[in-house]
Design a protein around this motif. Structure first.
Motif, short mmCIF file in Angstrom:
data_model
loop_
_atom_site.label_atom_id
_atom_site.label_comp_id
_atom_site.label_asym_id
_atom_site.label_seq_id
_atom_site.Cartn_x
_atom_site.Cartn_y
_atom_site.Cartn_z
N LEU A 1 0.83 -1.20 0.00
CA LEU A 1 0.00 0.00 0.00
C LEU A 1 0.87 1.25 0.00
N CYS A 2 0.39 2.28 -0.66
CA CYS A 2 1.03 3.59 -0.58
C CYS A 2 0.21 4.41 0.41
N ASP A 3 0.64 4.40 1.67
CA ASP A 3 -0.11 5.01 2.76
C ASP A 3 0.24 6.48 2.96
N ASP A 4 -0.71 7.22 3.50
CA ASP A 4 -0.44 8.57 4.00
C ASP A 4 -0.18 8.45 5.50
N ILE A 5 1.04 8.79 5.93
CA ILE A 5 1.40 8.67 7.33
C ILE A 5 1.98 9.98 7.85
N LYS A 6 2.13 10.06 9.15
CA LYS A 6 2.66 11.27 9.79
C LYS A 6 4.15 11.41 9.51
N ARG A 7 4.57 12.63 9.22
CA ARG A 7 5.99 12.91 9.02
C ARG A 7 6.74 12.66 10.33
N PRO A 8 7.88 11.95 10.28
CA PRO A 8 8.62 11.67 11.52
C PRO A 8 9.31 12.92 12.05
N SER A 9 9.56 12.94 13.36
CA SER A 9 10.32 14.04 13.96
C SER A 9 11.78 13.64 14.04
N CYS A 10 12.66 14.63 14.12
CA CYS A 10 14.09 14.37 14.15
C CYS A 10 14.57 14.29 15.59
N GLU A 11 15.08 13.14 16.01
CA GLU A 11 15.64 12.98 17.34
C GLU A 11 17.02 13.63 17.40
N SER A 12 17.51 13.86 18.61
CA SER A 12 18.75 14.61 18.79
C SER A 12 19.96 13.94 18.17
N ASP A 13 19.94 12.60 18.08
CA ASP A 13 21.09 11.88 17.53
C ASP A 13 20.81 11.33 16.13
N LYS A 14 19.82 11.86 15.45
CA LYS A 14 19.42 11.37 14.13
C LYS A 14 19.38 12.51 13.13
N VAL A 15 19.13 12.15 11.87
CA VAL A 15 18.90 13.14 10.82
C VAL A 15 17.61 12.78 10.09
N LEU A 16 16.99 13.79 9.48
CA LEU A 16 15.84 13.56 8.61
C LEU A 16 16.32 13.61 7.17
#
Length: 342
Positions: A16-31
């Protein structure tokens, strides 16, 4: 935002091609804004379910991607917004005895994006900096996304595990597949002689373009005789296996003294027979291989970025057309890698 997901295992209809919530960027991660993602045969296995492996559902599919960093966590160093990158798809704990000696793919917690954790077939994904590598400027996003997993897998198999030498002959099954195409290029860069199997004249042209020295059609009844006529009584030194029972008996007959069979997959099944007498009398070796360690991945990416290894994109699909993309793989119509764009 859009993401390719499965909520249950099954045939192509579960994609499926779902519509989902955009993830948030954690302090030790990148978007990462994904510009392109590619499909591997692993995606088909994950979709259908892997016996003995618990796959978290719903799952964002996909292991390979390229894109642009759009946000950087406050604790992340060495990366900035606007960097163009490709994704290293392996995950590990970073602390165990194997990780400490640079054998990350032996880690008891080793996983793969799009299999044991959410993957990269989404418009925006959150990633650890350990999963990033700079994209080569000469490659398009589609080309860059097509390369990491198959090249790191094939390089680990041939160079790290089988220790292929320049004076040896290698048999590569499925020379027009993603991992087969990568194996041909890696073996030729090593200086080996490459025999590749294909299923059509068009795929033969592709394998020759990748650098194969000899081509045999694996749909011909006597294809193994053609291989024997090339290698003679000494047999094949290294056999690049990812098929399983359909090719295994031929592999063991064609393998020469001191030869190595190295395998990363089993598309036709998981059970094969081994004649131990034949194995020890000819002092042969059977090697299993999964993904690669980080140093191997970096070695591969250096060669990709310097133009030693080249991409082989078959066809580009949109996320919305994901079922058609899987159909092309399952029917064996593709020559090279199938790529997705959001």
């Amino acid at each position: 935002m859009k993401a390719v997901r499965i909520h249950t295992h099954g045939n192509r209809s579960v994609l499926l091609c779902d519509d989902i919530k955009r993830p948030s960027c954690e302090s030790d991660k990148v978007l990462l804004e994904v510009k392109s993602a590619s499909i591997n045969h692993l995606d088909v296995w994950v979709r259908g379910g892997l016996p003995g492996l618990s796959i978290p559902l719903p799952l964002i599919m996909g292991s390979d991607a390229s894109g642009i960093i759009v946000e950087v966590g406050q604790d992340v160093e060495g990366w900035k917004v606007g960097d163009e990158v490709v994704v290293q798809p392996g995950t590990c704990c970073g602390e165990c005895e194997f990780c400490s000696i640079g054998k990350e793919n032996y880690c008891p917690h080793y996983g793969i994006l799009g299999e044991t954790a959410n993957g990269v077939q989404a418009e925006i994904v959150v990633l650890s900096p350990k999963n990033l590598y700079y994209k080569a400027a000469h490659l398009s996003f589609e080309e860059a996304a097509s390369m990491p997993l198959v090249f790191m897998t094939a390089y680990q198999m041939l160079i790290t595990r089988a220790q292929l030498q320049s004076n040896e002959t290698i048999l590569v099954y499925g020379g027009s597949s993603g991992v087969g195409s990568a194996a041909i290029q890696i073996a030729k860069d090593r200086g080996a002689t490459v025999i590749a199997t294909v299923g059509s004249d068009e795929k033969s042209k592709h394998a020759l373009k990748m650098g194969a020295d000899y081509i045999v059609n694996h749909y011909e009844d006597d294809w193994q005789k053609s291989v024997k006529s090339i290698v003679g009584k000494q047999g094949v030194n290294v056999i690049f296996e990812h098929v399983g029972p359909a090719t295994w008996p031929y592999s063991m007959r064609l393998l020469g003294k001191g030869g190595r069979v190295v395998t990363c997959g089993a598309t036709t099944g998981t059970k094969v027979n081994i004649d131990l007498t034949h194995l020890f009398m000819k002092q042969q070796t059977i090697l299993g291989s999964t993904m690669s360690d980080i140093s191997t991945y970096k070695a591969v990416m250096d060669k990709i970025n310097s133009g030693v290894f080249t991409p082989f994109v078959d066809k580009v699909f949109s996320f919305d057309d994901i079922q058609s993309a899987h159909e092309r793989i399952e029917n064996g119509d593709h020559i090279g890698k199938i790529v997705l764009v959001p």
